[in-house]
Scaffold this motif. Structure first.
Motif, short mmCIF file in Angstrom:
data_model
loop_
_atom_site.label_atom_id
_atom_site.label_comp_id
_atom_site.label_asym_id
_atom_site.label_seq_id
_atom_site.Cartn_x
_atom_site.Cartn_y
_atom_site.Cartn_z
N PHE A 1 -1.29 9.20 4.60
CA PHE A 1 -0.83 8.87 5.20
C PHE A 1 1.02 8.72 6.00
N SER A 2 1.67 8.40 4.28
CA SER A 2 2.86 8.71 5.12
C SER A 2 3.35 10.01 5.29
N LYS A 3 2.85 11.25 4.97
CA LYS A 3 3.46 12.17 6.18
C LYS A 3 3.03 12.29 7.05
N LYS A 4 1.98 11.97 7.64
CA LYS A 4 1.46 11.76 9.32
C LYS A 4 1.66 11.47 9.79
N SER A 5 2.74 9.51 8.99
CA SER A 5 3.34 8.94 10.44
C SER A 5 5.12 9.15 10.38
N ASP A 6 4.43 10.04 9.35
CA ASP A 6 6.55 9.79 8.78
C ASP A 6 7.48 8.29 8.62
N CYS A 7 6.10 7.58 7.43
CA CYS A 7 6.80 6.06 7.69
C CYS A 7 7.31 6.53 5.29
N SER A 8 7.92 6.04 4.62
CA SER A 8 8.47 5.78 3.27
C SER A 8 8.31 4.77 2.73
N LEU A 9 7.77 3.65 3.87
CA LEU A 9 7.49 2.45 3.37
C LEU A 9 6.57 1.65 2.97
N PHE A 10 5.32 1.12 2.40
CA PHE A 10 3.78 0.70 2.74
C PHE A 10 3.78 -0.42 2.21
N MET A 11 2.71 -1.08 2.89
CA MET A 11 2.57 -2.83 2.40
C MET A 11 0.87 -2.61 2.93
N PHE A 12 -0.02 -2.48 1.69
CA PHE A 12 -1.56 -2.18 2.06
C PHE A 12 -2.31 -3.66 0.91
N GLY A 13 -3.22 -4.04 1.93
CA GLY A 13 -4.07 -5.18 2.04
C GLY A 13 -5.38 -5.26 1.45
N SER A 14 -5.56 -6.04 0.51
CA SER A 14 -7.26 -5.79 0.28
C SER A 14 -7.78 -7.18 -0.42
N HIS A 15 -8.47 -7.40 -0.85
CA HIS A 15 -9.83 -8.75 -0.94
C HIS A 15 -10.79 -8.07 -1.70
N ASN A 16 -10.99 -8.74 -3.09
CA ASN A 16 -12.31 -8.93 -3.76
C ASN A 16 -12.11 -10.01 -4.65
N LYS A 17 -13.55 -10.20 -6.05
CA LYS A 17 -13.18 -10.84 -6.57
C LYS A 17 -12.39 -10.91 -7.41
N LYS A 18 -11.55 -10.26 -7.97
CA LYS A 18 -11.23 -9.51 -9.08
C LYS A 18 -9.86 -10.01 -8.48
N ARG A 19 -8.82 -9.91 -7.94
CA ARG A 19 -7.81 -9.70 -6.70
C ARG A 19 -7.81 -10.13 -5.71
N PRO A 20 -8.24 -11.59 -5.75
CA PRO A 20 -8.27 -12.14 -4.28
C PRO A 20 -7.42 -12.04 -3.56
N ASN A 21 -6.92 -11.57 -2.03
CA ASN A 21 -5.99 -11.44 -0.94
C ASN A 21 -5.08 -11.14 -1.96
N ASN A 22 -5.63 -9.36 -1.63
CA ASN A 22 -4.08 -8.74 -2.97
C ASN A 22 -3.22 -7.63 -1.93
N LEU A 23 -2.02 -7.77 -2.27
CA LEU A 23 -1.23 -7.10 -1.31
C LEU A 23 0.16 -6.23 -2.24
#
Length: 309
Positions: A81-103
């Motif tokens: 995704f970094s190469k496709k969009s030419d971005c050198s920074l990223f933020m990924f968000g997810s949520h599950n029981k082990k790690r709720p509201n994860n960034l």
């Protein structure tokens, strides 16, 4: 025999311009960030990514579709995704029981993951929930970091560097006073980081310098540090390396102190203080008696002529 990668030349002018923009430059473009939702992202994660996108744009790309990936286990999708969009920074968000509201916030070097830090959201107040005026899009924020942890812990130092990289915006030669409208305040206490966003209000003070007030603008996020993936010291130094053309040339006999004051050393020949021209004043003039005494002490030598030989 080793297989050689084929180098295909661009066939159109548009493709040529696209490749020229991605070529290495002495002064790089402003870093772009991509905001990605995981496959099990909930409403909180979606709202956080939207608010961060509002603070970061126009130097950000928000992916609306969910992407089933785990950056700490497999980094290939983030690098793609970094190469496709030419971005050198990223933020990924997810949520599950082990790690709720994860960034997960991270950065790339040569389209490969350099640093990643995982943060958990404990409390969140959205941008829309605070009914105050907002800063216009593209406003360059002032970053403030409070807390001893940012100076003591290596993980917090790397997090501070990552946050500065993420939110600093474009590099500008000068900023007008009215343009200082946005403040991002980060406070570190133990393993928690508190993010607060304020708008600067310039009030009348009765003099030239205005009275400054801070108004809560949002978003407001309480974070806790979880996992980290930090680059080695050698790779980190390599990522910070600058080309020789950008390094300032050393000038002899010129130095600077910690406050940026410039000092220069001048080399001069030894001066005869007796011949130094001073200000002519009546009080400093020599009296006739003093002139007579000097002439007696230092009598003039008679000049030799051709007849004296």
């Amino acid at each position: 025999m080793e297989a050689l990668d084929r180098v295909e030349k661009p066939k159109t002018k548009r493709a040529k311009r696209f490749l020229e923009k991605r070529e290495p430059k002495l002064t790089e473009n402003t870093k772009n960030a991509m905001l990605i939702k995981g496959g099990n992202a909930n409403t909180t994660i979606t709202e956080v990514l939207k608010d961060i996108y509002s603070l970061k744009k126009p130097f950000a790309v928000l992916y609306k579709r969910k992407n089933i990936t785990r950056p700490f286990e497999d980094q290939t999708s983030m690098e793609f995704f970094s190469k496709k969009s030419d971005c050198s920074l990223f933020m990924f968000g997810s949520h599950n029981k082990k790690r709720p509201n994860n960034l997960i916030i991270g950065r790339m070097y040569d389209y490969h993951v350099l640093d990643m830090i995982e943060l958990g959201i404990e409390k969140f107040v959205a941008l829309k929930d605070i009914k105050n005026s907002k800063c216009p899009e593209g406003t360059k924020p002032m970053l403030i970091f409070a807390g001893d942890a940012f100076d003591i812990s290596e993980e917090h130092r790397r997090l501070r560097s990552l946050l500065i990289d993420f939110f600093r915006g474009p590099v500008v030669p000068s900023v007008r006073l009215a343009g200082l409208e946005h403040v991002l305040h980060f406070t570190a206490v133990d393993q928690k980081i508190f993010l607060r966003s304020y708008k600067v209000l310039l009030k009348k003070s009765g003099c030239k310098i205005p009275r400054i007030e801070l108004e809560d603008m949002g978003p407001s996020i309480d974070l806790v540090m979880r996992r980290t993936h930090l680059a080695s010291d050698d790779l980190y130094k390599l990522a910070l390396k600058q080309p020789k053309a950008l390094k300032p040339k050393k000038k002899k006999n010129i130095s600077h102190d910690v406050f940026g004051t410039k000092y220069g050393r001048i080399h001069m020949q030894k001066q005869d203080l007796n011949k130094l021209q001073t200000r002519k004043m009546k009080g400093l003039r020599k009296r006739p008696n003093e002139k007579k005494t000097e002439s007696e002490e230092n009598p003039k030598k008679p000049k030799l002529t051709g007849l004296d030989n």
